[in-house]
Design an enzyme around this catalytic site. Structure first.
Site, PDB file in Angstrom:
ATOM      1  N   ASP A  79       0.850  -1.189   0.000  1.00  0.00           N
ATOM      2  CA  ASP A  79       0.000   0.000   0.000  1.00  0.00           C
ATOM      3  C   ASP A  79       0.887   1.241   0.000  1.00  0.00           C
ATOM      4  O   ASP A  79       1.708   1.417   0.898  1.00  0.00           O
ATOM      5  CB  ASP A  79      -0.916  -0.011   1.235  1.00  0.00           C
ATOM      6  CG  ASP A  79      -2.016   1.025   1.137  1.00  0.00           C
ATOM      7  OD1 ASP A  79      -2.342   1.452   0.003  1.00  0.00           O
ATOM      8  OD2 ASP A  79      -2.559   1.406   2.186  1.00  0.00           O
TER       9      ASP A  79
ATOM     10  N   HIS B  54      -4.304  14.068   0.770  1.00  0.00           N
ATOM     11  CA  HIS B  54      -4.567  13.210   1.922  1.00  0.00           C
ATOM     12  C   HIS B  54      -3.557  13.493   3.042  1.00  0.00           C
ATOM     13  O   HIS B  54      -3.927  13.727   4.194  1.00  0.00           O
ATOM     14  CB  HIS B  54      -4.517  11.738   1.496  1.00  0.00           C
ATOM     15  CG  HIS B  54      -4.640  10.751   2.618  1.00  0.00           C
ATOM     16  ND1 HIS B  54      -5.782  10.608   3.355  1.00  0.00           N
ATOM     17  CD2 HIS B  54      -3.755   9.860   3.115  1.00  0.00           C
ATOM     18  CE1 HIS B  54      -5.592   9.663   4.272  1.00  0.00           C
ATOM     19  NE2 HIS B  54      -4.370   9.198   4.154  1.00  0.00           N
TER      20      HIS B  54
ATOM     21  N   GLU C 298     -10.583   3.834   3.516  1.00  0.00           N
ATOM     22  CA  GLU C 298      -9.784   4.671   2.620  1.00  0.00           C
ATOM     23  C   GLU C 298     -10.092   4.249   1.197  1.00  0.00           C
ATOM     24  O   GLU C 298      -9.911   3.085   0.834  1.00  0.00           O
ATOM     25  CB  GLU C 298      -8.276   4.532   2.918  1.00  0.00           C
ATOM     26  CG  GLU C 298      -7.876   5.148   4.258  1.00  0.00           C
ATOM     27  CD  GLU C 298      -6.368   5.187   4.503  1.00  0.00           C
ATOM     28  OE1 GLU C 298      -5.629   4.430   3.834  1.00  0.00           O
ATOM     29  OE2 GLU C 298      -5.935   5.960   5.370  1.00  0.00           O
TER      30      GLU C 298
ATOM     31  N   GLU D  48      -9.248   3.786  -2.386  1.00  0.00           N
ATOM     32  CA  GLU D  48      -7.982   3.681  -3.116  1.00  0.00           C
ATOM     33  C   GLU D  48      -8.185   3.023  -4.475  1.00  0.00           C
ATOM     34  O   GLU D  48      -9.218   2.408  -4.745  1.00  0.00           O
ATOM     35  CB  GLU D  48      -6.948   2.875  -2.300  1.00  0.00           C
ATOM     36  CG  GLU D  48      -6.709   3.473  -0.912  1.00  0.00           C
ATOM     37  CD  GLU D  48      -5.423   3.000  -0.240  1.00  0.00           C
ATOM     38  OE1 GLU D  48      -4.549   2.431  -0.934  1.00  0.00           O
ATOM     39  OE2 GLU D  48      -5.295   3.205   0.979  1.00  0.00           O
TER      40      GLU D  48
ATOM     41  N   ASP E 192      -9.018   0.326   1.795  1.00  0.00           N
ATOM     42  CA  ASP E 192      -8.041   0.044   2.845  1.00  0.00           C
ATOM     43  C   ASP E 192      -8.671   0.420   4.189  1.00  0.00           C
ATOM     44  O   ASP E 192      -8.411   1.479   4.746  1.00  0.00           O
ATOM     45  CB  ASP E 192      -6.764   0.862   2.572  1.00  0.00           C
ATOM     46  CG  ASP E 192      -5.735   0.705   3.675  1.00  0.00           C
ATOM     47  OD1 ASP E 192      -5.723  -0.348   4.326  1.00  0.00           O
ATOM     48  OD2 ASP E 192      -4.947   1.646   3.889  1.00  0.00           O
TER      49      ASP E 192
ATOM     50  N   ARG F 164      -8.261   3.603  13.153  1.00  0.00           N
ATOM     51  CA  ARG F 164      -7.416   4.774  13.440  1.00  0.00           C
ATOM     52  C   ARG F 164      -6.811   4.756  14.838  1.00  0.00           C
ATOM     53  O   ARG F 164      -5.651   5.151  15.010  1.00  0.00           O
ATOM     54  CB  ARG F 164      -8.228   6.057  13.261  1.00  0.00           C
ATOM     55  CG  ARG F 164      -8.746   6.283  11.849  1.00  0.00           C
ATOM     56  CD  ARG F 164      -7.627   6.408  10.845  1.00  0.00           C
ATOM     57  NE  ARG F 164      -8.142   6.742   9.508  1.00  0.00           N
ATOM     58  CZ  ARG F 164      -7.447   6.575   8.386  1.00  0.00           C
ATOM     59  NH1 ARG F 164      -6.218   6.055   8.440  1.00  0.00           N
ATOM     60  NH2 ARG F 164      -7.976   6.900   7.236  1.00  0.00           N
TER      61      ARG F 164
ATOM     62  N   GLN G 106      -4.156   2.198  14.892  1.00  0.00           N
ATOM     63  CA  GLN G 106      -3.084   2.662  14.005  1.00  0.00           C
ATOM     64  C   GLN G 106      -2.210   3.714  14.677  1.00  0.00           C
ATOM     65  O   GLN G 106      -0.982   3.612  14.667  1.00  0.00           O
ATOM     66  CB  GLN G 106      -3.720   3.239  12.726  1.00  0.00           C
ATOM     67  CG  GLN G 106      -2.707   3.754  11.704  1.00  0.00           C
ATOM     68  CD  GLN G 106      -3.386   4.474  10.536  1.00  0.00           C
ATOM     69  OE1 GLN G 106      -4.615   4.450  10.378  1.00  0.00           O
ATOM     70  NE2 GLN G 106      -2.592   5.128   9.716  1.00  0.00           N
TER      71      GLN G 106
ATOM     72  N   LYS H 270      -4.290  -1.873  10.001  1.00  0.00           N
ATOM     73  CA  LYS H 270      -4.612  -2.033   8.584  1.00  0.00           C
ATOM     74  C   LYS H 270      -4.825  -3.490   8.176  1.00  0.00           C
ATOM     75  O   LYS H 270      -5.459  -3.761   7.165  1.00  0.00           O
ATOM     76  CB  LYS H 270      -3.451  -1.479   7.738  1.00  0.00           C
ATOM     77  CG  LYS H 270      -3.146  -0.019   7.951  1.00  0.00           C
ATOM     78  CD  LYS H 270      -4.157   0.858   7.239  1.00  0.00           C
ATOM     79  CE  LYS H 270      -3.709   2.316   7.246  1.00  0.00           C
ATOM     80  NZ  LYS H 270      -4.600   3.153   6.436  1.00  0.00           N
TER      81      LYS H 270
ATOM     82  N   THR I  14      -8.752  -6.034   3.882  1.00  0.00           N
ATOM     83  CA  THR I  14      -8.732  -5.053   2.791  1.00  0.00           C
ATOM     84  C   THR I  14      -9.653  -5.577   1.697  1.00  0.00           C
ATOM     85  O   THR I  14      -9.562  -6.750   1.320  1.00  0.00           O
ATOM     86  CB  THR I  14      -7.296  -4.883   2.231  1.00  0.00           C
ATOM     87  OG1 THR I  14      -6.434  -4.480   3.306  1.00  0.00           O
ATOM     88  CG2 THR I  14      -7.248  -3.837   1.130  1.00  0.00           C
TER      89      THR I  14
ATOM     90  N   THR J  83      -4.972   6.600  -0.273  1.00  0.00           N
ATOM     91  CA  THR J  83      -6.243   7.316  -0.304  1.00  0.00           C
ATOM     92  C   THR J  83      -6.250   8.365  -1.416  1.00  0.00           C
ATOM     93  O   THR J  83      -5.392   9.239  -1.448  1.00  0.00           O
ATOM     94  CB  THR J  83      -6.460   8.017   1.053  1.00  0.00           C
ATOM     95  OG1 THR J  83      -6.205   7.065   2.081  1.00  0.00           O
ATOM     96  CG2 THR J  83      -7.873   8.534   1.186  1.00  0.00           C
TER      97      THR J  83
ATOM     98  N   GLU K  34     -10.361  12.539   7.122  1.00  0.00           N
ATOM     99  CA  GLU K  34     -10.274  13.843   6.456  1.00  0.00           C
ATOM    100  C   GLU K  34     -11.622  14.562   6.533  1.00  0.00           C
ATOM    101  O   GLU K  34     -11.694  15.747   6.866  1.00  0.00           O
ATOM    102  CB  GLU K  34      -9.894  13.662   4.991  1.00  0.00           C
ATOM    103  CG  GLU K  34      -8.460  13.305   4.755  1.00  0.00           C
ATOM    104  CD  GLU K  34      -8.171  13.173   3.264  1.00  0.00           C
ATOM    105  OE1 GLU K  34      -8.347  14.151   2.529  1.00  0.00           O
ATOM    106  OE2 GLU K  34      -7.800  12.056   2.831  1.00  0.00           O
TER     107      GLU K  34
END
Ligand code: CA
Length: 436
Positions: A140, A147, A206, A208, A240, A244, A247, A259, A263, A366, A380
């Site tokens: 990734d 982003h 996310e 992607e 993805d 948070r 993470q 993560k 996925t 992202t 975001e």
């Protein structure tokens, strides 16, 4: 860069009527490959056309492919597309030309093929999709400066402008669209500064875009930027999913459990050749940014290494579905906004000597853009956890709750060509397995 040829000709239509609908993802100009199962059957290769799947094994047994094209069809007919991805691009291209001829109206064998429709075609509604390839490695990247700017509170660390930053992802937890997303458990920062183990409180997605590696490279032998695109077999959408709180607590070295829990990818691989009409210039970087290093610089890549793909994310909650509300669009962005091209990501990945193999997957990061609606993850959109998203019926969301479903969609459009899409990339959040 893939060349235009008769397979993208906008005048071509299919005798499979649903492939001619204006809003289909799969007109005869697309012809993406995937792996599906008939009810109770084993995984096998197929090609999407309208709301149907062309069964390649059935086509082979009916003798619809000859010579090298039959070998390529054989490589695409199994439980994974890796053998097809390993072929020279000319062989894949020859198979695509034959598939276009078999499925278009007025094709050379239409009188012979149409009566076989019952044996050759499987309705998507009756089929189950599987991962399109045995994905040995998944990487990734994080290649959107929009982003990084918002995630970093207004600044982008200089390294993101010097090279496509990435990390080695987890291949075993990749799933196709529709797989349940179980909320992960992990350690997060508690209120009093203590570490607390429990269900992730700040679950995010996310949006992607991803590429499958075609022919690989030998260990210690980098892929030159001028050849990188020839090593890309095709593309899919990717979510993805990101925990948070886990993470940001764990990330001393890089993303790990935040993560790796799952996925999601879309099941169809849209080939490099199908995307030929939708190439555009690479992202134009601000003049103050560092120059592109020589090993990632190519005039052809600058001119046409970008891809114009409209991308959206939609959200529905349990309450919305109960009321019959449609999913709400929460992101509208475009792959054009990505700072590095996919060719630069691949060339950079191999530049240290790492070997890439057919079926390896790498994602862009992202795909955020400058507009408010192009914030391509919740962190975001909610301004780092401070502003909730308003939803129909008075609901709001800072982070994903159990029962929430995120759908990602992509569509490539250009004046004078037939638009193509990528199929669904959906996942619904399920409650954590156990409480700590
Ligand atoms: Ca990511």
């Amino acid at each position: 860069v893939a060349e235009l040829n008769e397979t993208q000709d906008p005048r071509r239509r299919s005798w499979v009527e649903t492939a001619n609908a204006r809003d289909t993802d799969f007109p005869v100009q697309n012809l993406p490959f995937g792996v599906f199962r008939r009810p109770g059957g084993a995984p096998q290769g197929g090609v999407a056309i309208g709301d149907q799947i062309l069964d390649l094994a059935a086509g082979l047994s009916e003798g619809l492919f000859e010579g090298d094209v039959a070998s390529a069809a054989q490589a695409a007919a199994g439980a994974g597309l890796n053998p097809l991805m390993a072929l020279e691009s000319g062989a894949v291209s020859a198979l695509r030309r034959r598939l276009s001829d078999l499925l278009r109206s007025g094709g050379p064998d239409e009188a012979r093929v149409k009566p076989l429709a019952d044996r050759l075609l499987v309705s998507m509604a009756d089929a189950t999709m599987e991962l399109p390839a045995a994905i040995g490695d998944y990487t990734d990247f994080s290649c959107s400066t929009h982003h990084m700017m918002r995630m970093g509170g207004g600044t982008v660390r200089p390294v993101f402008l010097h090279l496509p930053v990435g990390y080695h992802g987890r291949a075993s937890s990749l799933r196709v669209s529709g797989a349940e997303v179980v909320r992960p458990l992990g350690q997060v920062a508690g209120k009093d500064g203590q570490a607390v183990f429990g269900p992730e409180p700040q679950l995010d997605f996310e949006l992607e875009f991803a590429a499958f590696v075609g022919r690989g490279n030998a260990l210690g032998r980098p892929i030159p930027i001028g050849e990188a695109e020839d090593h890309i077999f095709g593309y899919c959408l990717l979510n993805d999913w990101s925990a948070r709180a886990i993470q940001f607590f764990e990330m001393a070295l890089g993303p790990f459990l935040g993560k790796s829990f799952l996925t999601t990818i879309s099941p169809w691989v849209v080939t490099h050749e199908a995307m030929a009409p939708f190439h555009t210039t690479a992202f134009v970087r601000p003049e103050a940014d560092p120059p592109i290093p020589a090993y990632l610089r190519s005039e052809a890549d600058r001119r046409a290494g970008g891809l114009d793909v409209r991308l959206e994310a939609l959200l529905s909650t349990e309450a919305m579905r109960r009321r019959g509300d449609p999913p709400q669009r929460i992101v509208a962005t475009n792959f054009r906004y990505i700072y590095w091209t996919l060719a630069q990501m691949l060339a950079h990945h191999a530049s240290g000597g790492c070997d890439m193999n057919p079926g390896d997957l790498f994602a862009s990061g992202t795909v955020s853009g400058p507009e408010d609606e192009a914030k391509a993850c919740l962190m975001e959109a909610n301004e780092r956890g401070t502003r909730a998203l308003a939803l129909p019926g008075g609901e709001s969301r800072l982070w994903l709750e159990d029962g929430d479903e995120v759908q990602i969609r992509g569509r490539a459009e250009r004046e004078g060509f037939v638009p193509i899409g990528f199929g669904p990339c959906d996942g619904r959040v399920a409650a954590a397995e156990a409480k700590a």
